[in-house]
Enzyme design. Structure first.
Site, PDB file in Angstrom:
ATOM      1  N   GLN A 144     -55.164 -34.133  46.057  1.00  0.00           N
ATOM      2  CA  GLN A 144     -56.531 -34.584  46.332  1.00  0.00           C
ATOM      3  C   GLN A 144     -57.345 -34.454  45.045  1.00  0.00           C
ATOM      4  O   GLN A 144     -57.526 -33.355  44.521  1.00  0.00           O
ATOM      5  CB  GLN A 144     -57.189 -33.751  47.429  1.00  0.00           C
ATOM      6  CG  GLN A 144     -58.563 -34.288  47.818  1.00  0.00           C
ATOM      7  CD  GLN A 144     -59.312 -33.349  48.760  1.00  0.00           C
ATOM      8  OE1 GLN A 144     -59.658 -32.245  48.382  1.00  0.00           O
ATOM      9  NE2 GLN A 144     -59.535 -33.790  49.984  1.00  0.00           N
ATOM     10  N   TYR A 183     -69.372 -34.759  48.451  1.00  0.00           N
ATOM     11  CA  TYR A 183     -68.908 -34.618  47.077  1.00  0.00           C
ATOM     12  C   TYR A 183     -69.472 -35.821  46.303  1.00  0.00           C
ATOM     13  O   TYR A 183     -70.204 -36.643  46.848  1.00  0.00           O
ATOM     14  CB  TYR A 183     -67.385 -34.569  47.039  1.00  0.00           C
ATOM     15  CG  TYR A 183     -66.788 -33.208  47.362  1.00  0.00           C
ATOM     16  CD1 TYR A 183     -67.290 -32.426  48.409  1.00  0.00           C
ATOM     17  CD2 TYR A 183     -65.723 -32.701  46.632  1.00  0.00           C
ATOM     18  CE1 TYR A 183     -66.742 -31.176  48.704  1.00  0.00           C
ATOM     19  CE2 TYR A 183     -65.172 -31.453  46.918  1.00  0.00           C
ATOM     20  CZ  TYR A 183     -65.684 -30.701  47.949  1.00  0.00           C
ATOM     21  OH  TYR A 183     -65.141 -29.475  48.228  1.00  0.00           O
ATOM     22  N   ARG A 207     -56.075 -26.848  60.377  1.00  0.00           N
ATOM     23  CA  ARG A 207     -56.119 -25.469  60.873  1.00  0.00           C
ATOM     24  C   ARG A 207     -54.896 -25.086  61.697  1.00  0.00           C
ATOM     25  O   ARG A 207     -54.436 -23.943  61.644  1.00  0.00           O
ATOM     26  CB  ARG A 207     -57.392 -25.270  61.700  1.00  0.00           C
ATOM     27  CG  ARG A 207     -58.670 -25.242  60.880  1.00  0.00           C
ATOM     28  CD  ARG A 207     -59.902 -25.388  61.753  1.00  0.00           C
ATOM     29  NE  ARG A 207     -59.980 -26.716  62.345  1.00  0.00           N
ATOM     30  CZ  ARG A 207     -60.902 -27.091  63.236  1.00  0.00           C
ATOM     31  NH1 ARG A 207     -61.806 -26.218  63.647  1.00  0.00           N
ATOM     32  NH2 ARG A 207     -60.922 -28.322  63.712  1.00  0.00           N
TER      33      ARG A 207
END
Length: 393
Positions: free
Chosen positions: A98, A168, A344
């Site tokens: 990423q 971002y 998660r």
């Protein structure tokens, strides 16, 4: 189950199945370089059966990190990243990096480099104003993405994921709340989307045909005056028409203003406050409930928004958010999504996919308490995970 766990093409590469380990900052790079602990983190999920694991976060510049301990892409980082991709490939999985610039989410005080934002604003992370790049500065950011993608290729990655989400830098340019520029990168949506399109094209030119190029795109910011679903959908249509991407991974929320929209489930306010120094801790107690909002968890919690993108786009899409069991994976495939991304659930059980393949009714043990969120700078982990014997998946 066969469709979920059958090989699937993603641009120029083929994954052994349609499940991707989503980008989750691992907190295992104290010197901004790969460690054995980071390699083990991704080796575990590769051994646990994912089609591809995503290394997060690989900043395109030292000032593009949310913390100075994060990796930034430079030649010194390549040997360690190569060790990581080799370890992932040894277990039959692919590896994605990423890449992006954290923009207004970057911590200038920690990085000792200015944070960037499309317009003037005060950074609550660094307690100082951000730097607003001019046209030449924007061009340098675009070039930095292309350079980072080339380094990812040298390091053996199979794909790069461009971070266009969570406010971002690229995401902040898309946001009418954060982008108040008067030049060709501000104002109408077409101008606000210019940076995203330029970054995607530059990366495609740098590595296209050899690496898969994915973008993680905000469907909405979840804040007043932020990017909305209709606007994001138009951006996605433009990105598809440009032909620079092999897939879109659909996300939501703002690391700057509303992070819980991405996660859903419990808001771990007390745990976050404990990890802060006293002045920030006291301030967080006052504003924590507004920053960490409550969104009840449900399986596939981003699906309703993502359906709108599936209806309008023909390109491959990755569904993120509440993917914890085979039934939800099958539903995603039935609705036309090409891949699913898990986060998660794999922190709690890195071998979850192997156990689902062995027994279809297997469900994740993740309880969506989100106590993993405050651990991100000390080694991201599930606080309830039962450790397995060393060497087991």
């Amino acid at each position: 189950m066969n469709e979920v766990f059958a090989p699937a093409a993603l641009g120029p590469i083929t994954l052994r199945n349609r499940v991707i380990k989503s980008a989750t900052f691992e907190g295992r790079t104290p010197d901004a370089l790969v460690t054995d602990e980071l390699i083990e983190f991704h080796r575990e999920v590769a051994a646990g059966g994912v089609g591809m694991t995503t290394v997060a976060y690989c900043a395109v510049a030292p000032g593009g990190r949310t913390d100075r301990h994060q990796i930034w892409m430079r030649p010194q980082a390549v040997p360690g990243l190569r060790r990581l991709t080799d370890a992932v490939h040894a277990h039959g999985a692919a590896a994605s990096a990423q890449i992006g610039h954290a923009g207004p989410v970057a911590n200038a005080a920690s990085n000792r480099a200015p944070a960037l934002a499309p317009s003037r604003m005060f950074s609550p992370l660094a307690m100082r104003p951000v730097q607003v790049p001019d046209i030449d500065g924007i061009a340098r950011v675009v070039a930095a993405h292309a350079d980072a993608a080339k380094l990812a290729e040298q390091a053996g990655f199979d794909a790069v994921e461009l971070h266009f989400g969570h406010n971002y830098l690229v995401s902040s340019f898309l946001s009418p709340r954060l982008n108040r520029r008067g030049d060709r990168y501000g104002g109408p949506l077409e101008n606000r989307a210019r940076l995203a399109r330029e970054v995607a094209r530059a990366v495609r030119e740098a590595v296209g045909g050899r690496l898969a190029v994915i973008a993680k795109l905000n469907m909405e910011d979840g804040v007043s005056g932020g990017l909305t679903v209709p606007e994001s959908l138009q951006v996605a249509v433009w990105l598809e028409a440009d032909g620079a991407l092999d897939a879109l991974e659909l996300t939501a929320g703002s690391s700057l203003l509303n992070p819980m929209l991405l996660f859903h489930g419990d808001a771990p306010r007390k745990s976050f406050a404990k990890g802060l120094p006293p002045p920030a801790r006291w301030g967080f107690r006052l504003v924590g409930r507004y920053f960490l909002r409550e969104y009840p968890y449900r399986d596939g919690f981003l699906l309703e928004r993502a359906r709108q993108f599936r209806r309008e786009l023909s390109m491959p899409l990755v569904l993120l958010g509440g993917i914890t069991n085979l039934a939800m994976m099958r539903e995603a495939m039935a609705e036309g999504f090409d891949f699913v991304a898990m986060g998660r659930a794999l922190l709690r059980e890195p071998d979850l996919l192997l156990r689902i393949q062995a027994e279809e009714s297997t469900r994740s043990a993740c309880v969506h308490c989100n106590e993993c969120m405050p651990t991100i700078y000390s080694g991201t982990r599930c606080v309830y995970r039962v450790e397995r014997p060393h060497g087991s998946p």
